[in-house]
Design a protein around this motif. Structure first.
Motif, PDB file in Angstrom:
ATOM      1  N   MET A  57     -32.122 -39.948  -3.294  1.00  6.56           N
ATOM      2  CA  MET A  57     -31.840 -40.881  -2.213  1.00  6.56           C
ATOM      3  C   MET A  57     -30.463 -40.548  -1.628  1.00  6.56           C
ATOM      4  O   MET A  57     -29.580 -40.073  -2.342  1.00  6.56           O
ATOM      5  N   HIS A  59     -27.420 -41.849   1.610  1.00  6.69           N
ATOM      6  CA  HIS A  59     -27.036 -42.749   2.692  1.00  6.69           C
ATOM      7  C   HIS A  59     -25.807 -42.196   3.390  1.00  6.69           C
ATOM      8  O   HIS A  59     -24.864 -41.724   2.756  1.00  6.69           O
ATOM      9  N   GLU A  86     -35.191 -38.977   0.243  1.00  5.65           N
ATOM     10  CA  GLU A  86     -35.417 -40.188   1.024  1.00  5.65           C
ATOM     11  C   GLU A  86     -34.087 -40.839   1.384  1.00  5.65           C
ATOM     12  O   GLU A  86     -33.106 -40.711   0.650  1.00  5.65           O
ATOM     13  N   GLN A  87     -34.083 -41.539   2.515  1.00  5.48           N
ATOM     14  CA  GLN A  87     -32.862 -42.185   3.004  1.00  5.48           C
ATOM     15  C   GLN A  87     -32.820 -43.647   2.568  1.00  5.48           C
ATOM     16  O   GLN A  87     -33.784 -44.386   2.738  1.00  5.48           O
ATOM     17  N   ALA A  88     -31.693 -44.062   1.996  1.00  2.00           N
ATOM     18  CA  ALA A  88     -31.492 -45.455   1.592  1.00  2.00           C
ATOM     19  C   ALA A  88     -30.972 -46.258   2.769  1.00  2.00           C
ATOM     20  O   ALA A  88     -30.285 -45.732   3.651  1.00  2.00           O
ATOM     21  N   LYS A  89     -31.290 -47.561   2.795  1.00  2.00           N
ATOM     22  CA  LYS A  89     -30.830 -48.412   3.879  1.00  2.00           C
ATOM     23  C   LYS A  89     -29.343 -48.700   3.779  1.00  2.00           C
ATOM     24  O   LYS A  89     -28.666 -48.892   4.789  1.00  2.00           O
ATOM     25  N   GLU A  93     -27.188 -49.608  -2.543  1.00  2.54           N
ATOM     26  CA  GLU A  93     -28.390 -49.409  -3.352  1.00  2.54           C
ATOM     27  C   GLU A  93     -28.166 -48.327  -4.409  1.00  2.54           C
ATOM     28  O   GLU A  93     -28.822 -48.320  -5.446  1.00  2.54           O
ATOM     29  N   LEU A  94     -27.241 -47.423  -4.131  1.00  4.30           N
ATOM     30  CA  LEU A  94     -27.054 -46.240  -4.958  1.00  4.30           C
ATOM     31  C   LEU A  94     -25.777 -46.275  -5.787  1.00  4.30           C
ATOM     32  O   LEU A  94     -25.707 -45.616  -6.833  1.00  4.30           O
ATOM     33  N   TYR A 165     -29.819 -44.963 -11.352  1.00  7.04           N
ATOM     34  CA  TYR A 165     -29.404 -43.818 -10.545  1.00  7.04           C
ATOM     35  C   TYR A 165     -28.271 -43.047 -11.221  1.00  7.04           C
ATOM     36  O   TYR A 165     -27.470 -43.620 -11.966  1.00  7.04           O
ATOM     37  N   SER A 167     -25.297 -41.135  -9.408  1.00  5.18           N
ATOM     38  CA  SER A 167     -24.834 -41.092  -8.020  1.00  5.18           C
ATOM     39  C   SER A 167     -23.480 -40.413  -7.877  1.00  5.18           C
ATOM     40  O   SER A 167     -22.704 -40.309  -8.831  1.00  5.18           O
TER      41      SER A 167
END
Length: 272
Positions: A57, A59, A86-89, A93-94, A165, A167
């Protein structure tokens, strides 16, 4: 970019050439940074690169960089050994960010107002501050009727991965690898470990890179089940024509350990 043989960058007006070069540099930089952060995240979690992961993920507030990353997800997937990008909003989140005042710098800069700056930092939203820093290189906070403008060197940014995660973050880009492993991912990781050992055997036996081989070795338990589940992939990666699940020496034999299980394989070249 690909151009017909009759067309060269020098044929374009200088301004267009510069635009193309800058766009390409931005694109490559975004992809390179995503890969670097993904590797850093793996290192932080001690998940080795041969273990496949489900998702990377990411962002970023930079829309162009986000499009570059998504457009070249296959490159990132290959480099980081992940199944999708994939792209996180939202970066939250990460990763979770924490700010600490850089006391020696703040003391020199604000003197008697340093405690007010510290108090303002404690009540500020870390994500908003870091986002503003990424865009502008500075941010303003207030305490009472006083306003303070701080720059990057005035604070220390610490972060920890969100649950589930591994990160990493830098320069406005946040990357998070989902660390949960299902049975299929675990088995593929085991097979990749076995493939590495067979490649080492091929090298030690002085086989040529293009040589097709037969493998003879008893593989049971977790390793055997994993090879069976990914047999086509295993044989393709090792250029194996036949895998016989009974040991014989062949031209070269070697013992090795994978996930605590000792295996002894014999290999031989396929004679045409």
């Amino acid at each position: 970019k690909d151009f017909p043989e009759s067309v060269h960058l020098c044929d374009f007006p200088k301004s267009n050439t510069s635009f193309i070069d800058e766009a390409l540099l931005d694109e490559v930089s975004a992809i390179k940074k995503a890969v670097e952060l993904g590797r850093s995240a793996r290192n932080r979690s001690s998940i080795k690169i041969r273990q496949p992961l489900k998702v990377m993920m990411f962002h970023t507030e930079d829309k162009k960089a986000a499009e570059f990353i998504k457009a070249h997800g296959d490159v990132i997937m290959d480099e980081l050994n992940v199944k999708s990008v994939e792209q996180a909003k939202d970066a939250s989140e990460l990763i979770q960010l924490h700010l600490k005042p850089n006391l020696p710098v703040l003391g020199q800069k604000f003197g008697n107002d340093m405690n007010a700056v510290r108090k303002a930092l404690e009540s500020a939203d870390a994500s908003d501050i870091v986002s503003t820093l990424d865009k502008n290189g500075s941010f303003t906070i207030s305490e009472g009727d006083k306003y303070f403008t701080l720059e990057t060197e005035d604070i220390l940014i610490e972060y920890e991965s969100a649950d589930g995660y591994a990160s990493a973050r830098e320069s406005g880009l946040t990357v998070g690898l989902i660390t949960e492993l299902d049975e299929s991912l675990i088995q593929e990781g085991i097979v990749r470990d076995v493939i590495r050992q067979v490649q080492i055997m091929r090298k030690n036996a002085n086989f040529q890179v293009e040589d097709r081989i037969n493998i003879y070795g008893k593989a049971d338990g977790e390793v055997g089940a994993s090879i069976e589940a990914f047999k086509t992939y295993f044989m393709s990666e090792t250029l194996t024509k036949k895998f016989d699940n009974e040991f014989k020496p062949g031209e070269y034999e070697e013992s090795f350990s994978v996930r605590g299980q000792t295996l002894t394989f014999g290999i031989e070249r396929v004679r045409n």
